[in-house]
Structures are given as C-alpha cells and as structure tokens.
Scaffold this motif. Structure first.
Motif, PDB file in Angstrom:
ATOM      1  N   SER A 110     -16.925 -21.894  25.175  1.00 39.25           N
ATOM      2  CA  SER A 110     -15.766 -22.753  25.405  1.00 39.25           C
ATOM      3  C   SER A 110     -15.600 -23.170  26.855  1.00 39.25           C
ATOM      4  O   SER A 110     -15.806 -22.383  27.778  1.00 39.25           O
ATOM      5  N   SER A 111     -15.178 -24.415  27.021  1.00 40.21           N
ATOM      6  CA  SER A 111     -14.793 -24.920  28.335  1.00 40.21           C
ATOM      7  C   SER A 111     -13.278 -25.071  28.433  1.00 40.21           C
ATOM      8  O   SER A 111     -12.772 -25.722  29.342  1.00 40.21           O
ATOM      9  N   ALA A 112     -12.550 -24.473  27.500  1.00 43.91           N
ATOM     10  CA  ALA A 112     -11.091 -24.596  27.466  1.00 43.91           C
ATOM     11  C   ALA A 112     -10.448 -23.865  28.638  1.00 43.91           C
ATOM     12  O   ALA A 112     -11.065 -23.009  29.285  1.00 43.91           O
ATOM     13  N   ARG A 113      -9.202 -24.179  28.880  1.00 44.41           N
ATOM     14  CA  ARG A 113      -8.467 -23.557  29.979  1.00 44.41           C
ATOM     15  C   ARG A 113      -8.332 -22.054  29.737  1.00 44.41           C
ATOM     16  O   ARG A 113      -8.224 -21.600  28.598  1.00 44.41           O
ATOM     17  N   PRO A 114      -8.307 -21.260  30.798  1.00 44.24           N
ATOM     18  CA  PRO A 114      -8.238 -19.796  30.651  1.00 44.24           C
ATOM     19  C   PRO A 114      -7.050 -19.319  29.820  1.00 44.24           C
ATOM     20  O   PRO A 114      -7.166 -18.335  29.091  1.00 44.24           O
TER      21      PRO A 114
END
Length: 393
Positions: A110-114
């Motif tokens: 994933s490249s989603a926000r932490p």
C-alpha cells in the motif's frame, strides 16, 4: 491465491505480482475492486453493478466482493490473499478480507497514508507492506517491493485449526502495568493443562479479542485488564469501542472481570493531550505514551459501564476486586495510588451489578500471587467437565 486490486489503476502491478507468484509455483485469481470497468480476463471477478456516487460505489464493491472472497476461502480455492492499492484500494482490501479467519495469510502492498494503514492494522491481522513511494506502475522502486511481497505471499500457507480442540483455551487481557498478574495466570493455567492467549489492552487488542470470542475461539475469558473502558469513558486513545465486554456474555462462556489499569487513560506524547485535561495528574510511561490518572467520578462511570455490560451476560461471570491497587503504578507509594478513586469503581459495580453476578473482594494487589491464584482457580472450576468450544473459522 487471490490478488485483490483496483485493475483500472493497478493492473500493471497486479500482472507483475501474478508473474512473481506463478514463478514460485502458485496459481492466482485476480479480484477486481476497481471503480471503472476493465478488459475482461479469464480469472477475473468484477464487482458488478455500478452506482452513482463514489461513496456508494465503494460500499457496493465492498459488499459484493467480501462474500466472494469468503466463499473462495470456504471452498478451498484460495490459501492466501494479497492486495495492492493506494488509499481507495487499501480501504477496500480491509473490507473484503474482513471475514477471513485469524492466521489466514493476508498481505497488503500500500501507498496509503499512515493513518489509514494504522487503522487497518488495528482491526485485522493484515500484514502491511508500505511502499513509501506512490504506485504508478512498475519501476525500479516499486518493482523491489512487489518482488519481495509476491515471493513472501507465495511462501505462505494456511492450515485451519481443528473444529474440536484437544486443549481448552482462555483469553487474557494485559497491559505493561498488569504484566505480573497476566504472567502468573498464564503459568497457573499452563499447569492445569489450559492454553492462554494474551491480548494487549490497547484498543486494537480488546477489539480483536471480542471478535475472536464471538467466533467461538475461546473456552473462557480472564479479563484482567479492562483499562480500555477508561479510554472509552474519558476520551483516551486506547478505547476498544462500544462492544467491549459483550462477546463473552453473548456466547456464553465463563468470564472473570478485574479492574486492571482502570486508574489510567492513554494519550500519545504530552503535546497530544487535549487542553481540557490541563492540570490533571500525568505520567510519561514512554516518550510516546502519556498516562493520565482517572478521578473518582470517572472511575464511578467506568464501574457503572462495566456493570451495565456484564448485566447482559448469559454465562458464568465473576468480578474480582484487588483492594490494594489495580496497576503497578497504583500501590502504596506509587505515582497513581488513590484508594478513594479506585473505590468509586467498586461502589458503582456493586450498586449496578445484578445479584446473579458475584463481586468478590480480595485484600491484595492485582499483581500479587494471591490474585492470580484466585482468578485461575475460578476459571479452572468453570471449565472442568465442560466441552471444548467450537472454533468457527
């Protein structure tokens, strides 16, 4: 194994994962959770009808895909699942794998926000692999991540536990300040031939324990550390939500409840403590964890909430009170020692608890051996002669 991806935006990455997994000798099936139709593929599953708004569309896709993933697992078609996505894809992955059992391999690239990844980690045993860089096709950076993740998931297998176990299992809640109590209970249960599974009472741990108890994973619950209720009532960061203390009573399985660490509420670094708590008593447990001492009025409400939820219990239940302190910081000379504040919890519990549930008082600290002796003796007495729980996995 299933590859879950938004194929309208992550087709290159999904194809790359397919190749890696195939080279490892495993088969794949692509599960499209994209919001735009893509070119049909032989093994693809699509979400079906589209709806008007983005929010409705995501809900529709999740609702359609979740039972399909569960059915693939139930039929033995898949033995692992891997997802690749940004914010939208990662959120959908968390939804569609929600019915898969604990321990079933679930890996998310994933490249989603932490913050979103932290939320997913708090709800499930998903293995999260953050990319750091954004996912815009396969390149020298994303290729390394995909290669590692593909080989990792290809090496994972799932063996379902037996429907009927040979050993009884008890769930226990613990915090750093109740570790001696939990350790003592684990050792005593082991001597009795009973396995203990310990959950950290940090919000995520309590939620997961409740979910697993509801699925029939445990024969009893030794709920030593109910501090998550303090965070729920006061507004800390370790609340387990409104379903805490409900699953065991609805199964029903024997449950022992203690006020472990209800003397404290959890926050992050000092700068994160809300202004409304200015002037309260704090202790820096670590540079990242600030503890706040609960007041008598807050403990009264925590006790009332405890009794209210336990009153719905259908199975055996015992409340065990340690008169000399509820945490390692709450003892004579300790930084949170406040017998009057603690007593407010006990008073509320005794006032609100139905007569069918016993509240037993012990003249000891929660971390004293006497407390573990009494708690385990009651649990063992409840489990003697009872059949093992069925594991609904």
């Amino acid at each position: 194994m299933a590859i879950v991806a938004t194929l309208d935006t992550k087709a290159q990455e999904a194809d790359y994962l397919c190749d890696i997994i195939h080279r490892s000798g495993r088969e794949t099936i692509l599960v499209d959770v994209g919001t735009t139709k893509t070119e049909a593929r032989p093994n693809d599953m699509t979400a079906g009808d589209r709806v008007a708004t983005p929010a409705e569309l995501l809900q529709k896709i999740a609702a359609a895909t979740r039972p399909r993933i569960a059915a693939l697992h139930a039929s033995g078609v898949i033995s692992a699942v891997i997802g690749v996505g940004g914010g939208k894809g990662s959120s959908l992955f968390g939804e569609v794998v929600a019915d898969l059992p604990y321990g079933f391999p679930k890996l998310l690239i994933s490249s989603a926000r932490p913050a979103l990844l932290a939320e997913l980690a708090a709800k499930s045993d998903i293995i999260i692999y953050p990319t750091v860089v954004d996912l815009f096709g396969v390149n020298g950076f994303t290729g390394r991540i995909l290669e590692n993740a593909g080989q990792a998931i290809a090496a994972m297998h799932y063996t379902p536990p037996p429907v009927r176990r040979s050993t009884k299992i008890v769930a226990i809640t613990a915090f750093g300040v109740t570790t001696p109590a939990a350790s003592g209970c684990v050792a005593r249960l082991s001597k009795a031939g009973i396995e203990a599974i310990v959950f950290p009472a940090n919000g995520a741990g309590g939620r997961k324990m409740e979910a697993l108890v509801a699925r029939g994973e445990f024969d009893a619950v030794l709920d030593l550390t109910t501090t998550e209720l303090a965070d729920e009532v006061v507004g800390g960061t370790a609340s387990a939500g409104p379903d805490r203390l409900k699953a065991a009573g609805s199964r029903p399985v024997p449950q022992l409840i203690a006020p472990g660490a209800v003397d404290m509420v959890n926050f992050g670094p000092p700068s994160t403590v809300p202004d409304r708590f200015k002037g309260r008593q704090f202790y820096s447990h670590t540079p990242y964890t600030t503890l706040m001492r609960t007041t008598a009025s807050e403990n009264q409400e925590i006790g009332r909430l405890t009794a209210e939820r336990l009153s719905q219990a259908e199975g055996p239940c015992l409340v065990l009170w340690p008169a000399r302190g509820v945490s390692d910081y709450d003892r004579e000379g300790g930084i949170f020692h406040d017998p009057m504040a603690d007593a407010a919890w006990l008073s509320a519990v005794k006032c609100e608890l139905p007569t069918k549930i016993e509240c037993r008082e012990l003249d000891c600290h929660i971390n004293d051996p006497e407390f573990a002796d009494t708690a385990v003796a009651w649990i063992v007495s409840q489990l003697q002669g009872k059949p093992h729980a069925n594991a609904h996995v």
